[in-house]
Design a protein around this motif. Structure first.
Motif, PDB file in Angstrom:
ATOM      1  N   GLU A 119      -1.507  66.451  -9.918  1.00 33.74           N
ATOM      2  CA  GLU A 119      -0.265  65.762 -10.290  1.00 33.74           C
ATOM      3  C   GLU A 119       0.251  66.265 -11.635  1.00 33.74           C
ATOM      4  O   GLU A 119       1.449  66.503 -11.801  1.00 33.74           O
ATOM      5  CB  GLU A 119      -0.524  64.261 -10.363  1.00 33.74           C
ATOM      6  N   LYS A 120      -0.619  66.417 -12.598  1.00 31.39           N
ATOM      7  CA  LYS A 120      -0.223  66.851 -13.945  1.00 31.39           C
ATOM      8  C   LYS A 120      -0.318  68.367 -14.115  1.00 31.39           C
ATOM      9  O   LYS A 120       0.368  68.935 -14.959  1.00 31.39           O
ATOM     10  CB  LYS A 120      -1.089  66.176 -15.008  1.00 31.39           C
ATOM     11  N   GLY A 121      -1.172  69.015 -13.315  1.00 31.88           N
ATOM     12  CA  GLY A 121      -1.487  70.414 -13.570  1.00 31.88           C
ATOM     13  C   GLY A 121      -0.744  71.454 -12.769  1.00 31.88           C
ATOM     14  O   GLY A 121      -0.767  72.630 -13.137  1.00 31.88           O
ATOM     15  N   CYS A 122      -0.084  71.066 -11.679  1.00 28.86           N
ATOM     16  CA  CYS A 122       0.600  72.102 -10.900  1.00 28.86           C
ATOM     17  C   CYS A 122       1.749  72.684 -11.741  1.00 28.86           C
ATOM     18  O   CYS A 122       2.336  71.991 -12.573  1.00 28.86           O
ATOM     19  CB  CYS A 122       1.058  71.574  -9.542  1.00 28.86           C
ATOM     20  N   PRO A 123       2.061  73.968 -11.565  1.00 25.61           N
ATOM     21  CA  PRO A 123       3.089  74.611 -12.391  1.00 25.61           C
ATOM     22  C   PRO A 123       4.448  73.917 -12.380  1.00 25.61           C
ATOM     23  O   PRO A 123       5.113  73.855 -13.415  1.00 25.61           O
ATOM     24  CB  PRO A 123       3.174  76.026 -11.817  1.00 25.61           C
ATOM     25  N   SER A 125       4.998  70.633 -11.879  1.00 26.17           N
ATOM     26  CA  SER A 125       4.848  69.422 -12.690  1.00 26.17           C
ATOM     27  C   SER A 125       4.946  69.772 -14.167  1.00 26.17           C
ATOM     28  O   SER A 125       5.567  69.055 -14.952  1.00 26.17           O
ATOM     29  CB  SER A 125       3.499  68.740 -12.432  1.00 26.17           C
ATOM     30  N   GLN A 126       4.331  70.881 -14.554  1.00 24.05           N
ATOM     31  CA  GLN A 126       4.374  71.303 -15.945  1.00 24.05           C
ATOM     32  C   GLN A 126       5.782  71.712 -16.368  1.00 24.05           C
ATOM     33  O   GLN A 126       6.153  71.559 -17.529  1.00 24.05           O
ATOM     34  CB  GLN A 126       3.402  72.455 -16.180  1.00 24.05           C
ATOM     35  N   LEU A 127       6.569  72.202 -15.441  1.00 21.33           N
ATOM     36  CA  LEU A 127       7.941  72.617 -15.714  1.00 21.33           C
ATOM     37  C   LEU A 127       8.877  71.426 -15.926  1.00 21.33           C
ATOM     38  O   LEU A 127       9.769  71.465 -16.775  1.00 21.33           O
ATOM     39  CB  LEU A 127       8.466  73.473 -14.549  1.00 21.33           C
ATOM     40  N   LEU A 128       8.648  70.368 -15.163  1.00 20.05           N
ATOM     41  CA  LEU A 128       9.546  69.221 -15.201  1.00 20.05           C
ATOM     42  C   LEU A 128       9.416  68.447 -16.511  1.00 20.05           C
ATOM     43  O   LEU A 128       8.312  68.160 -16.956  1.00 20.05           O
ATOM     44  CB  LEU A 128       9.267  68.290 -14.013  1.00 20.05           C
ATOM     45  N   ASN A 129      10.545  68.093 -17.082  1.00 23.10           N
ATOM     46  CA  ASN A 129      10.579  67.324 -18.322  1.00 23.10           C
ATOM     47  C   ASN A 129      10.975  65.889 -17.983  1.00 23.10           C
ATOM     48  O   ASN A 129      12.063  65.428 -18.314  1.00 23.10           O
ATOM     49  CB  ASN A 129      11.579  67.954 -19.303  1.00 23.10           C
ATOM     50  N   CYS A 130      10.071  65.220 -17.257  1.00 24.47           N
ATOM     51  CA  CYS A 130      10.349  63.851 -16.805  1.00 24.47           C
ATOM     52  C   CYS A 130       9.029  63.150 -16.529  1.00 24.47           C
ATOM     53  O   CYS A 130       7.966  63.764 -16.552  1.00 24.47           O
ATOM     54  CB  CYS A 130      11.234  63.864 -15.554  1.00 24.47           C
ATOM     55  N   ASP A 131       9.119  61.867 -16.242  1.00 26.00           N
ATOM     56  CA  ASP A 131       7.962  61.072 -15.860  1.00 26.00           C
ATOM     57  C   ASP A 131       7.519  61.498 -14.466  1.00 26.00           C
ATOM     58  O   ASP A 131       8.350  61.600 -13.553  1.00 26.00           O
ATOM     59  CB  ASP A 131       8.352  59.586 -15.884  1.00 26.00           C
ATOM     60  N   ILE A 132       6.227  61.774 -14.293  1.00 25.78           N
ATOM     61  CA  ILE A 132       5.702  62.143 -12.976  1.00 25.78           C
ATOM     62  C   ILE A 132       4.697  61.072 -12.569  1.00 25.78           C
ATOM     63  O   ILE A 132       3.760  60.767 -13.314  1.00 25.78           O
ATOM     64  CB  ILE A 132       5.048  63.538 -12.998  1.00 25.78           C
ATOM     65  N   THR A 133       4.923  60.487 -11.387  1.00 27.76           N
ATOM     66  CA  THR A 133       4.050  59.447 -10.870  1.00 27.76           C
ATOM     67  C   THR A 133       3.578  59.839  -9.477  1.00 27.76           C
ATOM     68  O   THR A 133       4.138  60.751  -8.851  1.00 27.76           O
ATOM     69  CB  THR A 133       4.767  58.090 -10.814  1.00 27.76           C
ATOM     70  N   MET A 134       2.554  59.134  -8.987  1.00 29.85           N
ATOM     71  CA  MET A 134       2.010  59.484  -7.680  1.00 29.85           C
ATOM     72  C   MET A 134       1.392  58.274  -7.010  1.00 29.85           C
ATOM     73  O   MET A 134       0.755  57.442  -7.662  1.00 29.85           O
ATOM     74  CB  MET A 134       0.936  60.568  -7.844  1.00 29.85           C
TER      75      MET A 134
END
Length: 141
Positions: A119-123, A125-134
């Protein structure tokens, strides 16, 4: 270094204009997009769903890799990434939410831990400048 590209053509103003988006691979070629496909229910694609597809694909591959490093080969990973576009103060992507269903043989907690890493480590996810939830669902054999 690996380089991949997508391209877009646009003609006209924001609301009355029309665009076409293509991918280097040819998987999409001259796919229509416009104001109506992005902010209304028009036929065609839009940047947010393209980012969502890229995010879902990237996450699934990253998860498969992380599981593989633990000796787990997933039977199936189904991922949906919903991109949230906030309109107040001008359009901005504020959230990407992953819904994933994983079918694999192994310890459920280990599989969920791998999903958290992806969730946090895929490229993407790293590109996105936003909240990532799962939200993750695991079925073990």
């Amino acid at each position: 270094m690996i380089k991949k590209f997508g391209s877009a053509k646009w003609s006209g103003g924001l609301k009355d204009g029309k665009g076409k988006v293509s991918l280097e691979s040819g998987a999409l070629k001259d796919q229509p997009y416009g104001f109506n496909t992005r902010f209304e229910d028009g036929a065609g694609t839009n940047p947010e769903e393209l980012v969502g597809a890229a995010h879902a694909a990237c996450f699934s591959m990253a998860l498969s890799n992380i599981l593989g490093e633990s000796g787990i080969t997933p039977d199936n990973i189904e991922t949906r990434s919903t991109i949230h576009l906030e309109m107040s103060g001008g359009p901005k992507v504020v959230k990407a939410h992953l819904d994933v269903t994983i079918t694999a043989t192994g310890d459920k907690d280990d599989i969920l831990e791998a999903a958290k890493k992806a969730e946090k480590g895929c490229p993407i996810s790293q590109l996105l400048n936003c909240d990532i939830t799962m939200d993750a669902q695991v079925t073990t054999a």
